[in-house]
Each structure stands twice: as C-alpha cells, then as structure tokens.
Design an enzyme around this catalytic site. Structure first.
Site, mmCIF file in Angstrom:
data_model
loop_
_atom_site.group_PDB
_atom_site.id
_atom_site.type_symbol
_atom_site.label_atom_id
_atom_site.label_comp_id
_atom_site.label_asym_id
_atom_site.label_seq_id
_atom_site.Cartn_x
_atom_site.Cartn_y
_atom_site.Cartn_z
ATOM 1 C CG HIS A 279 96.454 5.216 45.755
ATOM 2 N ND1 HIS A 279 97.668 4.736 46.209
ATOM 3 C CD2 HIS A 279 95.719 5.491 46.848
ATOM 4 C CE1 HIS A 279 97.648 4.737 47.538
ATOM 5 N NE2 HIS A 279 96.482 5.196 47.946
ATOM 6 C CD GLU A 280 91.742 6.621 47.312
ATOM 7 O OE1 GLU A 280 91.125 5.867 48.070
ATOM 8 O OE2 GLU A 280 92.700 7.331 47.689
ATOM 9 C CD GLU A 365 97.676 4.552 51.728
ATOM 10 O OE1 GLU A 365 97.698 4.966 50.552
ATOM 11 O OE2 GLU A 365 96.621 4.402 52.370
ATOM 12 C CG ASP A 369 101.444 4.315 46.147
ATOM 13 O OD1 ASP A 369 100.339 4.855 45.942
ATOM 14 O OD2 ASP A 369 102.327 4.813 46.872
HETATM 15 ZN ZN ZN Z 1 95.754 5.200 49.896
#
Ligand code: ZN
Length: 422
Positions: A279-280, A365, A369
């Site tokens: 995710h990062e 985000e 994801d």
């Molecule tokens: Zn994030």
C-alpha cells in the site's frame, strides 16, 4: 474594503468555522452512539462487541474533549486580535528593543510562546488522561518534557534563521519580495525533507535495521517485484510513546527509507506486513507524495501573494485590532505584524478547504489500496486494516458527513468493500 467591513468578515468567518466544527462533532457523537450496540455485519468475524464499544467510547472521548479547545482557540484568537493582545505586545516590543528587526521577531516569538503555553494543558490532558484511560499512552511526563525541550531547540535552530531571513527579504526586496520568500520557503522545505530521516527523526526515536531475515527476504522480494529500491528497512521504537501502530516512508532519492513501528510488526502476520508495505509503495508509484508537495508549494505562493496585497492596506491591520505606529522605525515591525496576523487568521478561512484536501487524500488511499491488491493479496490488506482499526480503537461507524469533511482515509467499510470488491 473598510476596517469595519473586514472586521465583520473576519468575525463572521470565525464564528462560522467554529459553528461547523462543533456541529460536525455533535453529528459524529450521535452517529457513533446510535451504532454502539452492535458490530457492523462486515466485521463480525474479526471484531467482538467489546472492542467495537471501546472504539466507540475512545472516538467519542476524543470528540467531546476537542469541543473545549475549539471554543478556547476561537477566544484566544479574538483576544490576540480584536481584544488588543497583539497591540499590547507590539507596544511592549517597541519600547523595549532598539533594533527594528529585534522588535518584529520578538512580537512573533512572544505570540508563539504564549499560544503554546495556553495549549499545553489540552495536550497534557489528551495524552495523560484520554490516551492513558484507553491504555494507549506509554509516555512519561519526563519524556513529554524532554520532547518539548527538543522541539523548542529544534524550532530555534531551524526556525529563527528562517524567520530572520524572511523578514529581511520582505523589507529589502521591494514589491516582489513574495517571490524571493517563496524561493527560500521551498529550499527550506526541501532541506527538511533531506535531513529529516537522518538528523531530526533520530532525535526523538531509535531506528534499528530490521533484524528478522525471513521478513527481510520477503520484503526485498516484494520491492523487487514492484521495481523499488530503498536505502534501508528500519524498525522504530514507536512503543516508547504509544501503542498505536504504523508504517511509513521517509526521505527522497538516496536517503529514502522504509520505517516500521515495532508495534506494527508485533501485530501483523508476514503476509499482512507485505500488503501494508505494498500500500505504501502504491503511494510512491502514483507519485502521491510528489503531487502533495507540488500542491502545497503552489498554495504557499498564492498565500504569499495575498499577504503582499494585504500588508499594504491599513484596514487589514486595523480590522484585526492592530494600530500601526506612524514612525519610520515601526516599518519593520509592521512587516512582522503583517506576517503574524496573516498566518494567525489564515486557518479561519482555509478551514473551508478541508473537505477538498480530505477528498484528494481519500482518493489517493483508494489508489494505493488498488495497487496493494494488484501486488499482494487483497484479503491480507483487509484483515491487516481491521487489526489496525481494532488496535487503534478507531470507530468503524463514523458519521458520513464528518468523515467526508475531515478524514484523510476512507471509512473502514468503504475501504474494505473496495478491496474485496463487495
Ligand atoms: Zn495510505
């Protein structure tokens, strides 16, 4: 624009933003309370009623409590401006110091100092009462004071030369000073980005290279798959201050490193750690960090230009309760006052931009994801997220409007539905 119209405009915006903050807080409280009795359907396998209610109570405690600072902050701002606080400090500085630069700097430092002293009780209460009540706080009073001292020293070493430089440029560079100040501001921020991982963060935490060889091999494989290099994997002793868990990237180019909180590594399975890391990596792949930096740089140029226009108008000072001295010696002081007043009242107006920045953050985000789901198993990220929600006692049922306004991350239900395609 006249003085009285500007005063009315300022007070109106201040009341409006305070009202919106309190109204949203009330909505959030009511919504959480209405959903306290049962765990939402989607989370019943992983989360029991006790943790759900702990999250509800923790989130509520964190909402009720800021209602006091919200009102208090409004009163402090009014006292400083229309109440004559800054005028008083300005008279004092003019009578005390000879150098005009010293006068300007001393007013700004005095306001910063008084504000932090006034805010300290709220911060202490949040850490040592609320966080402690829910078992999150690991900070001692000694550590708190040491952190504060380091913060002040760091602020002085880095901030004071910056402030002096900015005031000097505002004085000497004529009508285009804002372009020069912008250049300095950008250089200063880029410098911070480079020195933060190696020089600033280690003042507050210990960073140790990741020891676990199996985990390291997994992470290296994942990074290779994603075409990513970094100058190191580190574990940070986050548990020194709180049990909240996290993982992040810092630095740029060669100084780029991945940091895991020790609390996160203890809680997640290796495949869940992979998915959180992916995710990062997604944030990096989509250049979210770069986009945010460019956005704030552009915004700061706009703000500086606005300040350049406002500082020439008498109604700007008088409308905020400050009457300038007419002597030449007071000129530098008025530069400092303009800078101070502008950055004190800016949040009153920029608060209304909050939903826009929150929206973009949530969009990022979702993109990160999706990237994690394409590189690792989406179910791992979704169980990891639920664990993090549980450990941080973050509510699963925020008020939709409150979440839209403030939240940088999508609500758990939306995020997991997006991940699992349900
Ligand atoms: Zn994030």
């Amino acid at each position: 624009m006249t003085t009285s119209i500007f005063t009315t405009f300022f007070v109106g915006a201040l009341l409006l933003s305070t009202f919106i903050k309190l109204w949203l807080a009330r909505r959030q409280l009511q919504y959480i309370n209405a959903h306290r009795a049962q765990v939402p359907e989607a989370f019943r396998e992983q989360i029991n009623l006790a943790s759900h209610q702990k999250a509800a109570d923790y989130t509520s405690a964190k909402i009720v409590y800021p209602c006091f600072p919200i009102v208090f902050e409004m009163l402090v701002l009014l006292a400083f401006t229309l109440g004559g606080g800054i005028q008083l400090l300005s008279n004092w500085a003019l009578a005390t110091f000879h150098s005009t630069m010293l006068q300007g700097v001393s007013i700004i430092i005095a306001v910063l100092l008084i504000s932090s002293i006034l805010e300290a009780p709220f911060e202490l209460y949040s850490t040592f009462v609320i966080e402690a009540r829910f078992g999150f706080n690991k900070m001692t009073l000694g550590l708190y004071l040491l952190d504060a001292l380091k913060g002040i020293l760091l602020g002085t070493i880095l901030g004071l030369p910056l402030l002096l430089g900015v005031l000097w440029l505002m004085e000497k560079m004529g009508s285009l000073w804002w372009v020069y100040v912008w250049g300095v501001w950008i250089s200063f921020n880029l410098l911070l980005l480079f020195i933060y991982p190696n020089f600033i963060a280690p003042l507050f935490n210990k960073f140790q290279p990741l020891q676990d060889d199996t985990l390291k091999a997994r992470i290296d494989a994942l990074m290779q798959r994603c075409g990513f290099t970094s100058s190191g994997l580190f574990v940070m002793d986050g548990s020194k201050r709180s049990t909240h868990g996290n993982a992040y990237f810092t630095g740029f180019g060669k100084t780029k490193r991945i940091v895991f909180f020790d609390t996160l590594l203890q809680r997640l399975t290796p495949s869940e750690i992979d998915s959180v890391l992916a995710h990062e990596l997604g944030h990096f792949k989509h250049r979210h960090v770069l986009k945010r930096i460019v956005f704030t740089f552009i915004l700061s140029l706009v703000f500086l230009w606005v300040l350049a226009q406002l500082m020439q108008a008498d109604w700007f000072y008088q409308g905020l309760g400050v009457y300038l001295h007419s002597s030449d010696a007071a000129h530098t002081q008025s530069t400092a006052l303009a800078l101070l007043l502008f950055f004190m009242v800016l949040p009153v107006f920029s608060f209304l931009l909050q939903p826009v920045t929150s929206f973009y953050s949530r969009k990022h985000e979702f993109e990160a994801d999706s990237y994690a789901a394409s590189q690792t198993n989406a179910n791992d990220l979704s169980t990891a997220l639920v664990k993090l929600y549980q450990d941080n006692a973050k509510t699963l049922t925020p008020d939709p409007l409150y979440a839209k306004f403030y939240e940088s991350h999508p609500p758990a239900l939306e995020r997991i539905a997006h991940l699992t395609g349900k």
